[in-house]
Design a protein around this motif. Structure first.
Motif, mmCIF file in Angstrom:
data_model
loop_
_atom_site.group_PDB
_atom_site.id
_atom_site.type_symbol
_atom_site.label_atom_id
_atom_site.label_comp_id
_atom_site.label_asym_id
_atom_site.label_seq_id
_atom_site.Cartn_x
_atom_site.Cartn_y
_atom_site.Cartn_z
ATOM 1 N N GLY A 166 0.809 -1.213 0.000
ATOM 2 C CA GLY A 166 0.000 0.000 0.000
ATOM 3 C C GLY A 166 0.841 1.261 0.000
ATOM 4 O O GLY A 166 2.076 1.230 0.058
ATOM 5 N N ARG A 167 0.150 2.389 -0.064
ATOM 6 C CA ARG A 167 0.810 3.685 -0.109
ATOM 7 C C ARG A 167 0.722 4.442 1.204
ATOM 8 O O ARG A 167 1.458 5.392 1.433
ATOM 9 N N GLY A 168 -0.182 4.052 2.083
ATOM 10 C CA GLY A 168 -0.320 4.735 3.355
ATOM 11 C C GLY A 168 -1.107 6.020 3.243
ATOM 12 O O GLY A 168 -1.725 6.318 2.215
ATOM 13 N N ALA A 169 -1.063 6.808 4.302
ATOM 14 C CA ALA A 169 -1.799 8.069 4.348
ATOM 15 C C ALA A 169 -1.183 9.089 3.404
ATOM 16 O O ALA A 169 0.045 9.189 3.290
ATOM 17 N N THR A 170 -2.019 9.842 2.723
ATOM 18 C CA THR A 170 -1.549 10.866 1.797
ATOM 19 C C THR A 170 -2.162 12.214 2.160
ATOM 20 O O THR A 170 -3.216 12.285 2.790
ATOM 21 N N VAL A 171 -1.478 13.271 1.763
ATOM 22 C CA VAL A 171 -2.004 14.626 1.874
ATOM 23 C C VAL A 171 -1.831 15.295 0.516
ATOM 24 O O VAL A 171 -1.001 14.873 -0.299
ATOM 25 N N GLU A 172 -2.609 16.305 0.257
ATOM 26 C CA GLU A 172 -2.554 16.967 -1.045
ATOM 27 C C GLU A 172 -1.529 18.097 -1.025
ATOM 28 O O GLU A 172 -1.516 18.934 -0.121
ATOM 29 N N LEU A 173 -0.668 18.089 -2.024
ATOM 30 C CA LEU A 173 0.313 19.141 -2.226
ATOM 31 C C LEU A 173 0.078 19.721 -3.616
ATOM 32 O O LEU A 173 0.288 19.035 -4.622
ATOM 33 N N VAL A 197 0.251 13.152 -2.096
ATOM 34 C CA VAL A 197 1.609 12.648 -1.863
ATOM 35 C C VAL A 197 1.633 11.970 -0.503
ATOM 36 O O VAL A 197 0.872 12.321 0.403
ATOM 37 N N SER A 198 2.536 11.008 -0.365
ATOM 38 C CA SER A 198 2.618 10.259 0.882
ATOM 39 C C SER A 198 3.858 10.592 1.703
ATOM 40 O O SER A 198 3.916 10.249 2.889
ATOM 41 N N PHE A 199 4.856 11.284 1.102
ATOM 42 C CA PHE A 199 6.098 11.520 1.832
ATOM 43 C C PHE A 199 5.955 12.593 2.916
ATOM 44 O O PHE A 199 6.890 12.795 3.702
ATOM 45 N N LEU A 200 4.821 13.283 2.963
ATOM 46 C CA LEU A 200 4.627 14.313 3.981
ATOM 47 C C LEU A 200 3.974 13.781 5.248
ATOM 48 O O LEU A 200 3.739 14.543 6.186
ATOM 49 N N THR A 201 3.670 12.507 5.298
ATOM 50 C CA THR A 201 3.115 11.887 6.503
ATOM 51 C C THR A 201 4.028 10.763 6.961
ATOM 52 O O THR A 201 4.712 10.127 6.149
ATOM 53 N N LEU A 202 4.044 10.503 8.257
ATOM 54 C CA LEU A 202 4.882 9.431 8.795
ATOM 55 C C LEU A 202 4.444 8.075 8.259
ATOM 56 O O LEU A 202 5.280 7.245 7.858
ATOM 57 N N ASP A 203 3.137 7.849 8.218
ATOM 58 C CA ASP A 203 2.633 6.579 7.690
ATOM 59 C C ASP A 203 2.995 6.427 6.209
ATOM 60 O O ASP A 203 3.383 5.338 5.759
ATOM 61 N N LEU A 211 5.600 7.797 4.664
ATOM 62 C CA LEU A 211 7.029 7.536 4.565
ATOM 63 C C LEU A 211 7.364 6.088 4.886
ATOM 64 O O LEU A 211 8.235 5.482 4.250
ATOM 65 N N GLN A 212 6.678 5.530 5.869
ATOM 66 C CA GLN A 212 6.918 4.137 6.218
ATOM 67 C C GLN A 212 6.528 3.205 5.066
ATOM 68 O O GLN A 212 7.211 2.213 4.802
ATOM 69 N N HIS A 213 5.434 3.529 4.391
ATOM 70 C CA HIS A 213 5.022 2.730 3.236
ATOM 71 C C HIS A 213 5.953 2.940 2.039
ATOM 72 O O HIS A 213 6.134 2.031 1.217
ATOM 73 N N LEU A 214 6.545 4.128 1.931
ATOM 74 C CA LEU A 214 7.375 4.476 0.776
ATOM 75 C C LEU A 214 8.779 3.893 0.871
ATOM 76 O O LEU A 214 9.387 3.585 -0.169
ATOM 77 N N LEU A 215 9.288 3.707 2.077
ATOM 78 C CA LEU A 215 10.703 3.398 2.262
ATOM 79 C C LEU A 215 11.119 2.099 1.569
ATOM 80 O O LEU A 215 12.093 2.073 0.797
ATOM 81 N N MET A 216 10.420 1.007 1.817
ATOM 82 C CA MET A 216 10.844 -0.278 1.247
ATOM 83 C C MET A 216 10.755 -0.320 -0.272
ATOM 84 O O MET A 216 11.718 -0.726 -0.938
ATOM 85 N N PRO A 217 9.625 0.058 -0.884
ATOM 86 C CA PRO A 217 9.606 0.018 -2.350
ATOM 87 C C PRO A 217 10.604 0.969 -2.991
ATOM 88 O O PRO A 217 11.200 0.647 -4.022
#
Length: 325
Positions: free
Chosen positions: A165-172, A177-183, A185-191
């Motif tokens: 999954g991608r986790g929580a996202t916020v609009e920029l 985008v997902s890199f602005l939330t901790l959740d 970033l956690q989803h983004l790191l491994m892929p």
């Protein structure tokens, strides 16, 4: 500059036209989407009506010209499975793929440049040999296997990171985008790390080779003879020249990250264009497949143009209006 850009754009349009023809012919010659979409108990009349509604009853050459006419107005067809414009589906997934590709590129650059410099400055040291051995592993290990290994280790065994999954996202600027939330970033790191390993190895070896070559050149020896500090020699005279091939290669490799993140997105269920492509192939959703490939070619062409301009900006010896261009 203007003439150079116009010439490159003309070449880009020719490439996109040829690729659209090849892609369209290749995709539409494979399989029958009606066999997947229509119910098993449907009659021949039902199949004929569905084919007519999707335009599949027309000759292939007519379907292609219809596709070209729609593409000229920004319409790359309507998805068979979702009954919405294919471009809409792709643009919905594009931010996720771009975010993943940008994250992977940053990882490759942030770690690859210093590791390559260290290996180039100390090629016979223990750390230099370890770095080069690690770069060989980065080239050799298959992406799908490393991704599964990451999931088993960091998600299943240690429980540190989410597996999919991608986790929580916020609009920029209206883009999720997902890199602005901790959740996120956690989803983004491994892929992102999984996608970056090959590029990290590539950047490391490229910077090492550039550093080894630059250190033997006369202008570096002259800089040292003038009494410049080693940090200034490396940071100004060596690194600046190393960045020229790095920018060129990384720019082209960024296009490949966007286009070929299919395996990583599938393993980690990342909702990007690659996963959409796999789902569309399974459903024989031809408009989405063709639109995806055409958009990918367009991304490659635009990145090539950006790389050419960046190369000219970094290297003053390049003349955009010269005969070599």
């Amino acid at each position: 500059m203007a003439g150079y850009i116009l010439r490159r754009l003309g070449q880009a349009l020719a490439v996109i036209f040829v690729m659209s023809l090849l892609v369209f012919a290749g995709v539409y010659a494979i399989g029958d989407p009606l066999a997947i979409m229509i119910a098993p108990d449907a009659t021949q009349a039902d199949a004929a009506r569905l084919a007519a509604s999707l335009g599949l009853d027309q000759p292939l050459w007519r379907q292609y010209f219809v596709f070209l006419g729609q593409a000229a107005s920004g319409n790359l067809g309507v998805s068979f499975a979702f009954q919405v414009p294919a471009v809409t589906l792709i643009l919905e997934r594009l931010p996720a793929t771009l975010e993943l590709a940008v994250a992977a590129t940053l990882i490759a650059l942030v770690f690859g440049i210093p590791l390559g410099l260290l290996a180039g400055l100390k090629p016979r040291s223990f750390i230099g040999r370890v770095i080069m051995a690690g770069s060989i592993l980065g080239f050799s290990l298959p992406t799908f296997w490393v991704g599964l290994l990451f999931i088993m280790l960091f998600s299943v065994q240690l429980g540190w990171l989410p597996a999919s999954g991608r986790g929580a996202t916020v609009e920029l600027l209206g883009i999720p985008v997902s890199f602005l939330t901790l959740d996120g970033l956690q989803h983004l790191l491994m892929p992102a790390l999984n996608l970056a390993l090959f590029k990290l190895a590539l950047v490391t070896r490229l910077v090492r080779a550039g550093a080894r070559e630059a250190l033997s050149l006369d202008y570096v020896r002259f800089a040292r003879a003038k009494g410049l500090t080693e940090g200034r020699v490396i940071g100004v005279h060596v690194l600046r020249n190393i960045l020229i091939p790095v920018v060129t290669v990384v720019g082209l490799e960024f296009g490949s990250l966007v286009a070929f993140a299919v395996v990583t997105e599938t393993i980690f269920a990342w909702p990007g264009m690659g996963k959409l492509l796999i789902d569309s192939i399974n459903a024989l959703d031809r408009p989405v497949i063709v639109a995806y490939l055409c958009v990918t070619v367009l991304v490659f062409v635009l990145i090539n143009l950006a790389v050419d301009l960046a190369y000219a900006a970094l290297d003053p010896r390049v003349r955009l209006g010269g005969a070599a261009q």
